[in-house]
Scaffold this active site. Structure first.
Site, PDB file in Angstrom:
ATOM      1  CD  GLU A   1      11.971 -12.234 -15.430  1.00 33.20           C
ATOM      2  OE1 GLU A   1      11.685 -12.902 -14.425  1.00 33.20           O
ATOM      3  OE2 GLU A   1      11.644 -11.039 -15.555  1.00 33.20           O
TER       4      GLU A   1
ATOM      5  CD  GLU B   1       5.134 -10.209 -13.535  1.00 31.60           C
ATOM      6  OE1 GLU B   1       4.910 -10.052 -12.341  1.00 31.60           O
ATOM      7  OE2 GLU B   1       6.262 -10.057 -14.039  1.00 31.60           O
TER       8      GLU B   1
ATOM      9  CB  CYS C   1      -0.875   0.021   1.230  1.00 28.31           C
ATOM     10  SG  CYS C   1      -1.763  -1.517   1.467  1.00 28.31           S
TER      11      CYS C   1
ATOM     12  CD1 TRP D   1      -2.824  -4.945  -4.225  1.00 27.72           C
ATOM     13  CD2 TRP D   1      -2.095  -6.097  -2.454  1.00 27.72           C
ATOM     14  NE1 TRP D   1      -2.602  -6.225  -4.628  1.00 27.72           N
ATOM     15  CE2 TRP D   1      -2.157  -6.961  -3.569  1.00 27.72           C
ATOM     16  CE3 TRP D   1      -1.676  -6.605  -1.237  1.00 27.72           C
ATOM     17  CZ2 TRP D   1      -1.812  -8.294  -3.504  1.00 27.72           C
ATOM     18  CZ3 TRP D   1      -1.324  -7.948  -1.168  1.00 27.72           C
ATOM     19  CH2 TRP D   1      -1.388  -8.776  -2.292  1.00 27.72           C
TER      20      TRP D   1
ATOM     21  NE  ARG E   1       4.477   1.533  -1.785  1.00 29.48           N
ATOM     22  CZ  ARG E   1       5.666   1.304  -1.263  1.00 29.48           C
ATOM     23  NH1 ARG E   1       6.707   1.869  -1.778  1.00 29.48           N
ATOM     24  NH2 ARG E   1       5.800   0.541  -0.213  1.00 29.48           N
TER      25      ARG E   1
ATOM     26  CG  HIS F   1      12.765 -36.230 -16.995  1.00 30.57           C
ATOM     27  ND1 HIS F   1      13.129 -37.554 -16.906  1.00 30.57           N
ATOM     28  CD2 HIS F   1      13.836 -35.568 -17.504  1.00 30.57           C
ATOM     29  CE1 HIS F   1      14.374 -37.689 -17.330  1.00 30.57           C
ATOM     30  NE2 HIS F   1      14.823 -36.490 -17.701  1.00 30.57           N
TER      31      HIS F   1
ATOM     32  CG  ASN G   1       1.687   1.162   3.703  1.00 28.93           C
ATOM     33  OD1 ASN G   1       0.510   1.421   3.508  1.00 28.93           O
ATOM     34  ND2 ASN G   1       2.668   1.683   2.992  1.00 28.93           N
ATOM     35  N   GLY G   2       1.225  -2.593   6.100  1.00 29.65           N
ATOM     36  CA  GLY G   2       1.755  -3.724   6.862  1.00 29.65           C
ATOM     37  C   GLY G   2       0.649  -4.592   7.404  1.00 29.65           C
TER      38      GLY G   2
ATOM     39  CE  LYS H   1       8.497  -2.240  -9.595  1.00 31.89           C
ATOM     40  NZ  LYS H   1       8.808  -3.251 -10.626  1.00 31.89           N
TER      41      LYS H   1
ATOM     42  CE  LYS I   1       8.389  -9.680 -15.829  1.00 28.68           C
ATOM     43  NZ  LYS I   1       9.503  -9.740 -14.963  1.00 28.68           N
TER      44      LYS I   1
HETATM   45  C1  F6R Z   1       7.968  -9.775 -11.328  1.00 31.67           C
HETATM   46  C2  F6R Z   1       8.329  -8.995 -10.163  1.00 31.67           C
HETATM   47  C3  F6R Z   1       8.393  -9.671  -8.836  1.00 31.67           C
HETATM   48  C4  F6R Z   1       9.571  -9.137  -8.023  1.00 31.67           C
HETATM   49  C5  F6R Z   1       9.572  -9.729  -6.616  1.00 31.67           C
HETATM   50  C6  F6R Z   1      10.749  -9.259  -5.801  1.00 31.67           C
HETATM   51  O1  F6R Z   1       7.963  -9.001 -12.482  1.00 31.67           O
HETATM   52  O2  F6R Z   1       8.539  -7.813 -10.247  1.00 31.67           O
HETATM   53  O3  F6R Z   1       8.486 -11.061  -8.982  1.00 31.67           O
HETATM   54  O4  F6R Z   1      10.761  -9.451  -8.692  1.00 31.67           O
HETATM   55  O5  F6R Z   1       8.384  -9.367  -5.960  1.00 31.67           O
HETATM   56  O6  F6R Z   1      10.764  -7.883  -5.663  1.00 31.67           O
HETATM   57  P1  F6R Z   1      12.079  -7.106  -5.292  1.00 31.67           P
HETATM   58  O7  F6R Z   1      13.044  -7.277  -6.404  1.00 31.67           O
HETATM   59  O8  F6R Z   1      11.655  -5.684  -5.102  1.00 31.67           O
HETATM   60  O9  F6R Z   1      12.601  -7.721  -4.028  1.00 31.67           O
END
Ligand code: F6R
Length: 609
Positions: A482, A489, A2, A74, A27, A505, A98-99, A604, A486
């Site tokens: 990765e 998500e 948040c 959030w 966020r 396998h 937040n938290g 984020k 991408k």
């Molecule tokens: C995917 C993504 C997340 C972050 C993960 C870790 O695109 O952004 O998987 O990589 O939440 O976040 P950080 O790097 O901020 O610790």
């Protein structure tokens, strides 16, 4: 997760709060709200949905004042609804948080017995009532906040205002980031420095347990016991405009296009061609300490974990030392065998990911040296590590990480070079050769970006499919993971990344004409093996999208769609293979009408467990 913002000064608070929230919206975004001291009372306005909804709700309604707090939420406890949105009020005390408050159930029961009425399902509301309870006992707001924090368990960043003290915001943190900013006659509070960059660049980051009493004429900092503490003021050098989209339709695309620059910025000033060495002044360990390192750990989450997996291949090759890579949320709960001379590398864009932070603390406690690769300057992880290697990528706003990922890989190359040289595995000549290849990367990335249209054409052919498989081997296996992450998500298509040799396998059972398979095939010693994996896929009629090195013909003739990637040293290929996969995910998501910058259910930075 948040976002929190607070303002006190001589200007009208509402536009400043809304501007700050706009910068924090990435966020968390299921609801938003503001509270402003107007006359004798604090007025609260909240609404569900994006910030626009709150702006509409405020339109034409007079809400003016010189002190206020705001929040984007959030949901964690309680569904997204107006009642559950912040700020939360307890009579004259109003709070944003937040938290997660872990002991909110017994606290709530006690407060209900004391006669407090709850209006929401949130854990946050207990904190508002608790603070109010102490204010009613005659405590100043700052004292009341300190008293309340002694009763709550969990993680929090809070900002509180009170009708009894119309000139003060009290902010406190434990486990969630919080920044205080100051300018002439005004002060700001926020969970992310971005929220105040339009107004000030002089900020101080609160430490664990800090309580700040913030007024227009000054900031008083104490620990949770009320003892004065001092924190260094930092100057933020990020340009606020850097956080805007600069003409791109989405932050994600803008950030993909920034990569030639961010890769360069992450290397800049950090190497010497003459010495064939990386120069990492903040790395925190002497050459002797690096030479004595027993084992190397890399711990991170999500995309940063994928960067860590690439790091394993890289470090084991260039440093010839065993590397163990862990997901932070797994590492922290299994009593890991970290020892005193171990080098513990954490990787995080935000530097605030709760699991990664907890893992770093655990490793530190066991005596390891913690070196972190982090993007956000001054973040908690950066401050708590023994050494730091910043990725100089600037703010990453798109929820799907792109430029931070390639920045992390670049930082890992620098670290591998340094360790390889210090530990005598790489000679000066090896180091020079390595650097010569490394500095060509930004140009090669630019060449890939110039061919975006080819990726768009591939996306148009396959965007309606419901499942994708990504295959890679060796150092490009994490890039397959990765690429799949991408895609899932931002487009909500189910996608799996697999080590190509593992396919037979199990996952081969899934393959049919409706399952596009993305194959990563750089020119390396595993190329022939990857070709035979591709043949197995083709035999089952799956459409194949092949990413191959320029000049490679064999795969090009077999695959249904081909994208060529400039040839480079195999260890450097992950950066180049990641770029077309980012573009593919982006364009597939756009064609499906998805909100790429703010995908559903994602935030984020994940500052709670
Ligand atoms: C995917 C993504 C997340 C972050 C993960 C870790 O695109 O952004 O998987 O990589 O939440 O976040 P950080 O790097 O901020 O610790």
């Amino acid at each position: 997760m948040c976002g929190i913002v607070g303002y006190v000064g001589d200007k009208d608070a509402v536009p400043i709060l809304l501007g700050g929230l706009k910068r924090l919206e990435y966020r968390g975004y299921d609801s938003a709200g503001v509270a402003v001291h107007q006359g004798e009372r604090i007025e609260v306005r909240r609404s569900v949905g994006k910030l626009m909804k709150l702006e509409q709700a405020l339109l034409g309604k007079e809400l003016h004042g010189h002190i206020g707090i705001g929040h984007t939420r959030w949901a964690t406890h309680g569904k997204p609804s107006e009642q559950n949105a912040h700020p939360h009020r307890s009579e004259g005390c109003v709070l944003v948080h937040n938290g997660i408050i872990e002991n909110y159930v017994p606290l709530r029961q006690q407060l209900e017995r004391d006669g407090y009425k709850f209006e929401s399902e949130t854990d946050t509301e207990v904190v508002a009532h608790l603070i109010n309870k102490f204010v009613k006992k005659g405590m100043r707001l700052g004292e009341a906040v300190r008293a309340a924090t002694k009763e709550i368990r969990g993680s929090y960043a809070i900002a509180v205002i009170s009708e009894r003290e119309p000139d003060t915001i009290v902010a406190a943190r434990s486990g969630c980031p919080l920044v205080v900013g100051k300018s002439e006659g005004a002060a700001f509070v926020a969970s992310d420095v971005m929220a105040m960059l339009d107004h000030t660049r002089d900020v101080l980051y609160l430490e664990e347990g800090d309580v700040a009493e913030v007024g227009p004429s000054g900031i008083m900092l104490t620990d949770c016991e009320g003892r004065a503490v001092s924190r260094q003021t930092m100057k933020v050098t990020w340009d606020a405009a850097a956080a805007e989209k600069s003409g791109f339709p989405h932050f994600m695309l803008k950030e993909i296009y920034e990569q030639p620059q961010t890769i360069l910025d992450t290397m800049r000033g950090r190497y010497s061609f003459e010495e064939g060495e990386a120069d990492l002044p903040d790395i925190g360990l002497t050459n002797e300490q690096f030479a004595a390192v027993g084992r190397i750990w890399i711990v991170a989450c999500g995309t940063s974990w994928h960067a860590g997996l690439v790091g394993k291949y890289l470090l084991e090759e260039m440093v010839r030392t065993p590397v163990q890579v862990d997901i932070a949320s797994e590492f922290r709960y299994r009593n890991p065998l970290v020892e005193k001379n171990d080098l513990f590398i954490t990787i995080s864009q935000s530097g605030e990911t709760a699991d990664t932070l907890a893992a770093a603390r655990e490793a530190k406690q066991k005596g390891a040296r913690v070196v972190s690769i982090v993007n956000v300057v001054g973040s908690t992880l950066a401050r708590e590590s023994d050494g730091i290697l910043y990725t100089h990528c600037g703010p990453e706003i798109g929820v799907a990480s792109t430029k931070a990922f390639t920045g992390q890989l670049t930082a890992l190359y620098m670290l591998a070079l340094h360790l390889g040289r210090v530990r005598g595995v790489l000679s000066k000549a090896d180091g020079k050769a390595w650097l010569e290849r490394l500095v060509t990367l930004p140009t090669l990335v630019k060449r890939i970006l110039a061919r975006e249209a080819e990726v768009v054409a591939i996306a148009k052919r396959f965007y309606k499919k419901r499942n994708f498989l990504y295959l890679g081997r060796g150092i490009n296996y994490p890039i397959a993971l990765e690429g799949a992450l991408k895609l899932k998500e931002i487009s909500y298509i189910h996608a799996e990344g697999y080590a190509a040799g593992e396919m037979k396998h199990g996952p081969i059972a899934l393959i049919d004409r409706d399952m596009p398979v993305v194959v990563l095939a750089p020119r390396d010693r595993l190329y022939e093996k990857t070709v035979s994996n591709l043949m197995e896929v083709k035999a089952r009629r799956a459409p194949v999208i092949a990413l191959v090195a320029e000049g490679e013909r064999e795969l090009g003739m077999t695959a249904d769609a081909v994208f060529t990637v400039p040839d480079t040293h195999p260890l450097l290929s992950p950066i180049l293979f990641a770029i077309p996969l980012q573009l593919l995910a982006y364009h597939v998501a756009i064609l499906r009408g998805a909100d790429v910058d703010q995908p559903r259910n994602l935030a984020k930075s994940v500052t709670v467990e």
